[in-house]
Write an enzyme that holds these catalytic residues in place. Structure first.
Site, mmCIF file in Angstrom:
data_model
loop_
_atom_site.group_PDB
_atom_site.id
_atom_site.type_symbol
_atom_site.label_atom_id
_atom_site.label_comp_id
_atom_site.label_asym_id
_atom_site.label_seq_id
_atom_site.Cartn_x
_atom_site.Cartn_y
_atom_site.Cartn_z
ATOM 1 N N VAL A 96 0.827 -1.227 -0.047
ATOM 2 C CA VAL A 96 -0.041 -0.158 0.045
ATOM 3 C C VAL A 96 0.970 1.323 -0.081
ATOM 4 O O VAL A 96 1.588 1.533 1.069
ATOM 5 C CB VAL A 96 -0.992 0.066 1.277
ATOM 6 C CG1 VAL A 96 -1.759 1.293 1.284
ATOM 7 C CG2 VAL A 96 -1.780 -1.248 1.260
ATOM 8 N N ARG B 183 -2.750 12.278 1.317
ATOM 9 C CA ARG B 183 -3.714 12.855 2.018
ATOM 10 C C ARG B 183 -5.053 13.226 0.995
ATOM 11 O O ARG B 183 -5.421 14.447 1.329
ATOM 12 C CB ARG B 183 -3.260 13.868 2.891
ATOM 13 C CG ARG B 183 -2.376 13.435 3.904
ATOM 14 C CD ARG B 183 -2.798 12.221 4.619
ATOM 15 N NE ARG B 183 -1.467 11.852 5.836
ATOM 16 C CZ ARG B 183 -0.442 10.852 5.613
ATOM 17 N NH1 ARG B 183 -0.815 10.136 4.319
ATOM 18 N NH2 ARG B 183 0.176 10.689 6.337
ATOM 19 N N ARG B 184 -5.061 12.810 -0.086
ATOM 20 C CA ARG B 184 -6.055 13.149 -0.899
ATOM 21 C C ARG B 184 -7.442 12.061 -1.028
ATOM 22 O O ARG B 184 -8.243 11.943 -2.043
ATOM 23 C CB ARG B 184 -5.752 13.582 -2.296
ATOM 24 C CG ARG B 184 -4.992 14.693 -2.405
ATOM 25 C CD ARG B 184 -4.334 14.931 -3.688
ATOM 26 N NE ARG B 184 -5.100 14.489 -5.039
ATOM 27 C CZ ARG B 184 -4.529 14.913 -6.470
ATOM 28 N NH1 ARG B 184 -3.385 15.312 -6.114
ATOM 29 N NH2 ARG B 184 -5.186 14.593 -7.265
ATOM 30 N N GLY B 185 -7.262 11.059 -0.084
ATOM 31 C CA GLY B 185 -7.989 10.019 -0.125
ATOM 32 C C GLY B 185 -7.811 8.756 -1.132
ATOM 33 O O GLY B 185 -8.566 7.879 -1.362
ATOM 34 N N GLU C 184 3.231 1.615 10.042
ATOM 35 C CA GLU C 184 2.860 2.374 10.936
ATOM 36 C C GLU C 184 1.651 1.888 11.586
ATOM 37 O O GLU C 184 0.633 1.707 10.885
ATOM 38 C CB GLU C 184 2.654 3.822 10.639
ATOM 39 C CG GLU C 184 3.801 4.704 9.960
ATOM 40 C CD GLU C 184 3.370 6.144 9.718
ATOM 41 O OE1 GLU C 184 3.534 6.893 10.800
ATOM 42 O OE2 GLU C 184 3.260 6.559 8.708
ATOM 43 N N TYR D 93 -4.298 1.711 10.157
ATOM 44 C CA TYR D 93 -5.429 0.534 9.626
ATOM 45 C C TYR D 93 -6.667 0.498 10.663
ATOM 46 O O TYR D 93 -7.423 -0.285 10.076
ATOM 47 C CB TYR D 93 -4.852 -0.614 9.113
ATOM 48 C CG TYR D 93 -3.812 -0.448 8.049
ATOM 49 C CD1 TYR D 93 -4.388 -0.592 6.614
ATOM 50 C CD2 TYR D 93 -2.430 -0.436 7.990
ATOM 51 C CE1 TYR D 93 -3.608 -0.352 5.654
ATOM 52 C CE2 TYR D 93 -1.636 -0.179 6.983
ATOM 53 C CZ TYR D 93 -2.115 -0.135 5.810
ATOM 54 O OH TYR D 93 -1.451 0.058 4.602
ATOM 55 N N PHE E 181 4.800 -9.420 5.412
ATOM 56 C CA PHE E 181 4.429 -9.463 3.987
ATOM 57 C C PHE E 181 3.746 -8.133 3.561
ATOM 58 O O PHE E 181 3.569 -7.435 4.154
ATOM 59 C CB PHE E 181 3.527 -10.552 4.077
ATOM 60 C CG PHE E 181 2.166 -10.328 4.930
ATOM 61 C CD1 PHE E 181 0.985 -9.794 3.958
ATOM 62 C CD2 PHE E 181 1.975 -10.882 5.921
ATOM 63 C CE1 PHE E 181 -0.044 -9.779 4.923
ATOM 64 C CE2 PHE E 181 0.941 -10.878 6.600
ATOM 65 C CZ PHE E 181 -0.190 -10.234 6.003
HETATM 66 C C1 LIG Z 1 -0.006 5.543 4.298
HETATM 67 C C2 LIG Z 1 -0.364 6.126 3.077
HETATM 68 C C3 LIG Z 1 -0.439 4.908 1.999
HETATM 69 C C4 LIG Z 1 -1.565 6.707 3.126
HETATM 70 O O1 LIG Z 1 -1.876 7.512 1.831
HETATM 71 P P1 LIG Z 1 -3.174 8.558 1.627
HETATM 72 O O2 LIG Z 1 -3.627 8.452 0.336
HETATM 73 O O3 LIG Z 1 -2.215 9.741 1.882
HETATM 74 O O4 LIG Z 1 -4.069 8.514 2.726
HETATM 75 P P2 LIG Z 1 -5.674 8.809 2.794
HETATM 76 O O5 LIG Z 1 -5.531 10.490 2.107
HETATM 77 O O6 LIG Z 1 -6.356 8.014 2.005
HETATM 78 O O7 LIG Z 1 -5.998 8.897 4.129
HETATM 79 C C5 LIG Z 1 -7.132 8.129 4.711
HETATM 80 C C6 LIG Z 1 -7.030 8.518 6.327
HETATM 81 O O8 LIG Z 1 -6.008 8.203 6.933
HETATM 82 C C7 LIG Z 1 -5.219 9.201 7.509
HETATM 83 N N1 LIG Z 1 -3.821 8.590 7.424
HETATM 84 C C8 LIG Z 1 -3.147 8.029 6.171
HETATM 85 N N2 LIG Z 1 -2.119 7.796 6.305
HETATM 86 C C9 LIG Z 1 -1.679 8.220 7.699
HETATM 87 C C10 LIG Z 1 -0.550 8.154 8.653
HETATM 88 N N3 LIG Z 1 0.612 7.713 8.003
HETATM 89 N N4 LIG Z 1 -0.477 8.528 9.819
HETATM 90 C C11 LIG Z 1 -1.733 8.915 10.396
HETATM 91 N N5 LIG Z 1 -3.019 9.086 9.445
HETATM 92 C C12 LIG Z 1 -2.844 8.655 8.326
HETATM 93 C C13 LIG Z 1 -5.453 10.340 6.719
HETATM 94 O O9 LIG Z 1 -5.192 11.343 7.839
HETATM 95 C C14 LIG Z 1 -6.790 10.106 6.554
HETATM 96 O O10 LIG Z 1 -7.510 10.370 7.884
HETATM 97 P P3 LIG Z 1 -9.141 11.082 7.821
HETATM 98 O O11 LIG Z 1 -9.958 9.867 7.316
HETATM 99 O O12 LIG Z 1 -9.353 11.096 9.496
HETATM 100 O O13 LIG Z 1 -8.985 11.977 7.097
HETATM 101 C C15 LIG Z 1 0.859 6.831 2.561
HETATM 102 O O14 LIG Z 1 1.074 7.999 3.257
HETATM 103 C C16 LIG Z 1 2.021 6.021 2.111
HETATM 104 O O15 LIG Z 1 2.306 5.860 1.111
HETATM 105 N N6 LIG Z 1 2.942 6.203 3.028
HETATM 106 C C17 LIG Z 1 4.489 5.560 2.988
HETATM 107 C C18 LIG Z 1 4.066 3.865 2.559
HETATM 108 C C19 LIG Z 1 3.450 3.140 3.906
HETATM 109 O O16 LIG Z 1 3.841 3.329 4.804
HETATM 110 N N7 LIG Z 1 2.230 2.386 3.297
HETATM 111 C C20 LIG Z 1 1.773 1.781 4.322
HETATM 112 C C21 LIG Z 1 2.226 0.289 4.383
HETATM 113 S S1 LIG Z 1 1.620 -0.697 5.555
#
Ligand SMILES: CC(C)(COP(=O)(O)OP(=O)(O)OC[C@H]1O[C@@H](n2cnc3c(N)ncnc32)[C@H](O)[C@@H]1OP(=O)(O)O)[C@@H](O)C(=O)NCCC(=O)NCCS
Length: 427
Positions: free
Chosen positions: A107, A115-117, A144, A148, A427
């Site tokens: 992911v 942070r655009r959903g 992190e 989830y 994984f």
């Molecule tokens: C984690 C990640 C996938 C989130 O993607 P994103 O498109 O920015 O997330 P979204 O805009 O869909 O956020 C959805 C919700 O989750 C929250 N959120 C997303 N990532 C978060 C984070 N790292 N910490 C805290 N909150 C987070 C957002 O604030 C939002 O909250 P809300 O519903 O209260 O507004 C992105 O930050 C990323 O690629 N991180 C690096 C790789 C990683 O860690 N991936 C996860 C692997 S397990």
């Protein structure tokens, strides 16, 4: 199960398209398209830009997963701005059954589009797709722990990291009965897959491993800058049965040659004999002062195996496997229970997949679960149900925090297992 032909989720497709983005399944036989997706995935986790041989290897290993990308067609790039992949993995549950679980990985969202959903759309798409396929639960390991819970996942296993001061401890375990020998990853890989399958089937929380995940545990994949440092030692019983292995790296100390550090890539033990023989091997290596190991269980028996308990220190205890229940009756009936009893659970799920009131009746360790209107014993969100599902001792803490209401002790007694669940890999 034919999960690869599950069509793209129309709800997430529509949501993303409203923001000018395109959700699409990636054709993993199209090398250019798949390479773009793999590059985006590597970038998302701050890994090196993958070289040609790394891309080739990744394509070979990962082509069997359902691979999804989010594309911003306004920018001229082959790489998607969002990635995820998923597959059906056999998850071992209490009692030893293996249940189909929707495993989610990779992911990532490009920092330019964060942070655009996009993650919200990707996770929604994964959960709805798995639910449509009739899969009872979804699983993932996380970068992190704050991400989830909002999608109904709860931490269900915990992993420990250890540092053992090998100059301080002496072996206090049993004598070895079998044989240890060095081996080569290429030569040993098929045997290792058999050993790993026994390991993974032997503990709730472990998953059956695809070739890719198994090969990572025996030795380095292409592009690993430390590839030449890996060593692989196998353990076979006296009758010649392969029962375990350890893959590790040795790193030097800048000033003292007697103080190398061993970093364990993976220790696989299908039997207690293999576990103790491999631990003893690591702890008695000459010219080594520290052994470091990650993703062991919370019940790793190291303190009992050494003469000085404080010489084997837990350096972290961390949430590891996260579980998201999608079908309450199917998931709860798939595991067994160590005590009989009956409870009415009121499960809340903002996503609208698993919510409802269910009576769980356990007789001779097996459960029957049905919708009911009877008075509720325990009220809990679906992520708390995921947390207690594999038998870990979390119900009482969640009750103290106000996240489980009602008779949390009864919930704990019914769900907890004598042996805690463990997932010993990522994984
Ligand atoms: C984690 C990640 C996938 C989130 O993607 P994103 O498109 O920015 O997330 P979204 O805009 O869909 O956020 C959805 C919700 O989750 C929250 N959120 C997303 N990532 C978060 C984070 N790292 N910490 C805290 N909150 C987070 C957002 O604030 C939002 O909250 P809300 O519903 O209260 O507004 C992105 O930050 C990323 O690629 N991180 C690096 C790789 C990683 O860690 N991936 C996860 C692997 S397990």
């Amino acid at each position: 199960m034919d999960f690869l032909s599950q069509p793209i989720d129309p709800t997430s497709e529509r949501d993303l398209s409203a923001g000018g983005l395109r959700l699409a399944l990636v054709d993993t036989t199209d090398a250019d398209a798949f390479d773009g997706w793999i590059r985006a995935d590597f970038r998302g986790f701050h890994s090196e830009r993958p070289k040609k041989e790394v891309l080739e290897e990744a394509r070979g290993y990962l082509g069997g997963r359902r691979t999804t990308g989010v594309y911003d067609d306004a920018i001229p790039a082959q790489e998607p701005v969002g990635t995820v992949n998923s597959w059906v993995a056999p998850l071992t549950v209490p009692g030893g059954e293996r249940v189909d679980a929707w495993a989610i990985s990779s992911v990532t969202v490009a920092p330019t589009h964060r942070r655009r959903g996009i993650a919200r759309a990707l996770l929604g798409s994964e959960l709805r797709s798995a639910h449509e396929l009739g899969i009872p639960l979804a699983i993932l390991t996380v970068s992190e722990s704050v991400i989830y819970g909002r999608w109904g996942f709860g931490p269900a296993t915990y992993a420990t990291s250890w540092t053992i001061d090998t100059k301080r401890v002496r072996w206090a375990g049993t004598e070895m009965t079998g044989r240890l020998s060095f081996t080569d990853p290429e030569e040993y890989r098929d045997t290792a897959e058999g050993v790993l399958d026994r390991v993974m089937a032997g503990r709730a929380g472990e998953i059956g491993l695809e070739t890719y995940l198994a090969h990572r545990l025996t030795g380095p994949l292409k592009g690993d800058p430390e590839a030449d440092k890996y060593r692989l030692v196998r353990y076979d019983s006296l009758s010649g049965e392969p029962e375990g292995f350890v893959s590790y790296l040795v790193k030097g100390d800048e000033v003292d040659f007697t103080r190398h550090t061993v970093e364990v890539n993976y220790l696989a033990a299908a039997t207690d004999d293999a576990l103790t023989a491999l631990w003893r091997y690591l702890l008695e290596l000459d010219l080594v002062a520290n052994v470091k190991v990650w993703t062991r269980g919370v019940d790793e028996p190291l303190p009992a195996l050494v003469s000085d308990i404080r010489g084997a220190q837990v350096t972290s205890v961390q949430d590891h496997l996260w579980v998201r229940i999608l079908d309450v009756p199917a998931a709860l009936q798939a595991r067994s229970y160590e005590r009989d009893g009956s409870l009415v659970l009121e499960v809340a799920d903002d996503f609208g997949i698993a919510d409802g009131r269910y009576r769980l009746t356990v007789t001779d360790g097996r459960a029957e679960v049905a919708a009911t209107d009877d008075a509720t014993d325990v009220t809990l969100p679906v992520n708390a149900l995921g947390s207690v599902y594999l038998g870990h001792d979390t119900a009482r803490g969640l009750a103290v925090a106000g996240r489980i209401q009602g008779d949390a002790d009864a919930l704990d007694r019914l769900f907890r297992t004598a042996v805690p669940p463990r997932l010993s890999t990522w994984f």
